[in-house]
Motif scaffolding. Structure first.
Motif, PDB file in Angstrom:
ATOM      1  N   TYR A  93      22.985  35.175  18.420  1.00 29.67           N
ATOM      2  CA  TYR A  93      22.018  34.652  19.380  1.00 29.67           C
ATOM      3  C   TYR A  93      20.967  35.714  19.675  1.00 29.67           C
ATOM      4  N   TYR A  94      19.717  35.290  19.635  1.00 21.49           N
ATOM      5  CA  TYR A  94      18.579  36.171  19.856  1.00 21.49           C
ATOM      6  C   TYR A  94      17.732  35.652  21.014  1.00 21.49           C
ATOM      7  N   CYS A  95      17.137  36.569  21.740  1.00 26.38           N
ATOM      8  CA  CYS A  95      16.120  36.155  22.700  1.00 26.38           C
ATOM      9  C   CYS A  95      14.761  36.645  22.224  1.00 26.38           C
ATOM     10  N   ASN A  96      13.756  35.901  22.642  1.00 33.56           N
ATOM     11  CA  ASN A  96      12.375  36.159  22.251  1.00 33.56           C
ATOM     12  C   ASN A  96      11.510  36.054  23.483  1.00 33.56           C
ATOM     13  N   ALA A  97      10.614  37.005  23.651  1.00 34.13           N
ATOM     14  CA  ALA A  97       9.652  36.978  24.758  1.00 34.13           C
ATOM     15  C   ALA A  97       8.260  36.872  24.165  1.00 34.13           C
ATOM     16  N   LEU A  98       7.496  35.898  24.636  1.00 33.48           N
ATOM     17  CA  LEU A  98       6.207  35.593  24.022  1.00 33.48           C
ATOM     18  C   LEU A  98       5.136  35.375  25.083  1.00 33.48           C
ATOM     19  N   ARG A  99       4.010  35.997  24.862  1.00 38.31           N
ATOM     20  CA  ARG A  99       2.819  35.701  25.631  1.00 38.31           C
ATOM     21  C   ARG A  99       1.625  36.072  24.771  1.00 38.31           C
ATOM     22  N   SER A 100       0.452  35.689  25.179  1.00 37.48           N
ATOM     23  CA  SER A 100      -0.742  36.014  24.416  1.00 37.48           C
ATOM     24  C   SER A 100      -0.836  37.523  24.242  1.00 37.48           C
ATOM     25  N   GLY A 101      -0.880  37.959  23.016  1.00 33.02           N
ATOM     26  CA  GLY A 101      -1.031  39.375  22.739  1.00 33.02           C
ATOM     27  C   GLY A 101       0.259  40.146  22.594  1.00 33.02           C
ATOM     28  N   GLY A 102       1.403  39.474  22.754  1.00 35.70           N
ATOM     29  CA  GLY A 102       2.647  40.218  22.629  1.00 35.70           C
ATOM     30  C   GLY A 102       3.842  39.339  22.363  1.00 35.70           C
ATOM     31  N   GLU A 103       4.729  39.793  21.515  1.00 26.60           N
ATOM     32  CA  GLU A 103       5.971  39.082  21.218  1.00 26.60           C
ATOM     33  C   GLU A 103       7.049  40.106  20.929  1.00 26.60           C
ATOM     34  N   TYR A 104       8.223  39.865  21.480  1.00 27.36           N
ATOM     35  CA  TYR A 104       9.336  40.778  21.287  1.00 27.36           C
ATOM     36  C   TYR A 104      10.591  39.999  20.942  1.00 27.36           C
ATOM     37  N   TRP A 105      11.407  40.602  20.099  1.00 26.03           N
ATOM     38  CA  TRP A 105      12.705  40.051  19.743  1.00 26.03           C
ATOM     39  C   TRP A 105      13.783  41.072  20.077  1.00 26.03           C
ATOM     40  N   GLY A 106      14.925  40.570  20.488  1.00 22.98           N
ATOM     41  CA  GLY A 106      16.079  41.432  20.646  1.00 22.98           C
ATOM     42  C   GLY A 106      16.823  41.573  19.325  1.00 22.98           C
ATOM     43  N   GLN A 107      17.886  42.366  19.350  1.00 25.18           N
ATOM     44  CA  GLN A 107      18.634  42.644  18.134  1.00 25.18           C
ATOM     45  C   GLN A 107      19.719  41.604  17.877  1.00 25.18           C
ATOM     46  N   GLY A 108      19.994  40.782  18.861  1.00 22.59           N
ATOM     47  CA  GLY A 108      20.975  39.716  18.695  1.00 22.59           C
ATOM     48  C   GLY A 108      22.344  40.090  19.228  1.00 22.59           C
ATOM     49  N   THR A 109      23.098  39.065  19.605  1.00 24.49           N
ATOM     50  CA  THR A 109      24.483  39.248  20.031  1.00 24.49           C
ATOM     51  C   THR A 109      25.330  38.160  19.376  1.00 24.49           C
ATOM     52  N   GLN A 110      26.461  38.559  18.831  1.00 24.06           N
ATOM     53  CA  GLN A 110      27.307  37.642  18.071  1.00 24.06           C
ATOM     54  C   GLN A 110      28.169  36.810  19.008  1.00 24.06           C
ATOM     55  N   VAL A 111      28.147  35.504  18.787  1.00 22.92           N
ATOM     56  CA  VAL A 111      29.050  34.591  19.478  1.00 22.92           C
ATOM     57  C   VAL A 111      29.931  33.928  18.429  1.00 22.92           C
ATOM     58  N   THR A 112      31.226  34.055  18.600  1.00 21.96           N
ATOM     59  CA  THR A 112      32.179  33.435  17.686  1.00 21.96           C
ATOM     60  C   THR A 112      33.119  32.546  18.484  1.00 21.96           C
ATOM     61  N   VAL A 113      33.144  31.285  18.104  1.00 24.02           N
ATOM     62  CA  VAL A 113      34.010  30.312  18.781  1.00 24.02           C
ATOM     63  C   VAL A 113      35.124  29.930  17.812  1.00 24.02           C
ATOM     64  N   SER A 114      36.314  30.348  18.163  1.00 23.16           N
ATOM     65  CA  SER A 114      37.447  30.127  17.261  1.00 23.16           C
ATOM     66  C   SER A 114      38.743  30.214  18.045  1.00 23.16           C
ATOM     67  N   SER A 115      39.710  29.452  17.582  1.00 21.57           N
ATOM     68  CA  SER A 115      41.032  29.529  18.187  1.00 21.57           C
ATOM     69  C   SER A 115      41.912  30.505  17.406  1.00 21.57           C
TER      70      SER A 115
END
Length: 115
Positions: A93-115
């Motif tokens: 899962y990644y987050c993104n921040a966006l506005r005119s003149g700038g955009e940023y991405w995070g490095q991500g975080t792993q989500v694993t759904v398993s029994s």
């Protein structure tokens, strides 16, 4: 340094919940439209949710009713609460921040759904 850092991922059993965090440093997150995205192995990155700078929210059909996006301006952090998780939610899962003149991405975080 301008950056986004995600956290809160992990291994969770089906039916469980997680709260993902997206913390910004070097800029004010409240001024940006925020998007949460995810990418599962072998699949393209897809949008999960968005939170506009005005507070409007939107969710992908796959998570609608199970996800809530919110913002804590005091902590300069955006959250994605995910409930009733299922194996199809497994992804980075990644987050993104966006506005005119700038955009940023995070490095991500792993989500694993398993029994």
């Amino acid at each position: 340094q301008l950056q986004l850092v995600e956290s809160g991922g992990g291994l969770v059993q089906p039916g469980g919940s997680l709260r993902l965090s997206c913390a910004a440093s070097g800029f004010i997150l409240d001024n940006y439209d925020i998007g949460w995205f995810r990418q599962a192995p072998g699949k393209e990155r897809e949008g999960v949710s968005c939170l506009s700078s005005s507070g409007a929210t939107n969710y992908a059909d796959s998570v609608k009713g199970r996800a809530t996006v919110s913002r804590d301006n005091a902590k300069n952090t955006v959250y994605l609460q995910m409930n009733r998780l299922n194996p199809e939610d497994t992804a980075v899962y990644y987050c993104n921040a966006l506005r005119s003149g700038g955009e940023y991405w995070g490095q991500g975080t792993q989500v694993t759904v398993s029994s």
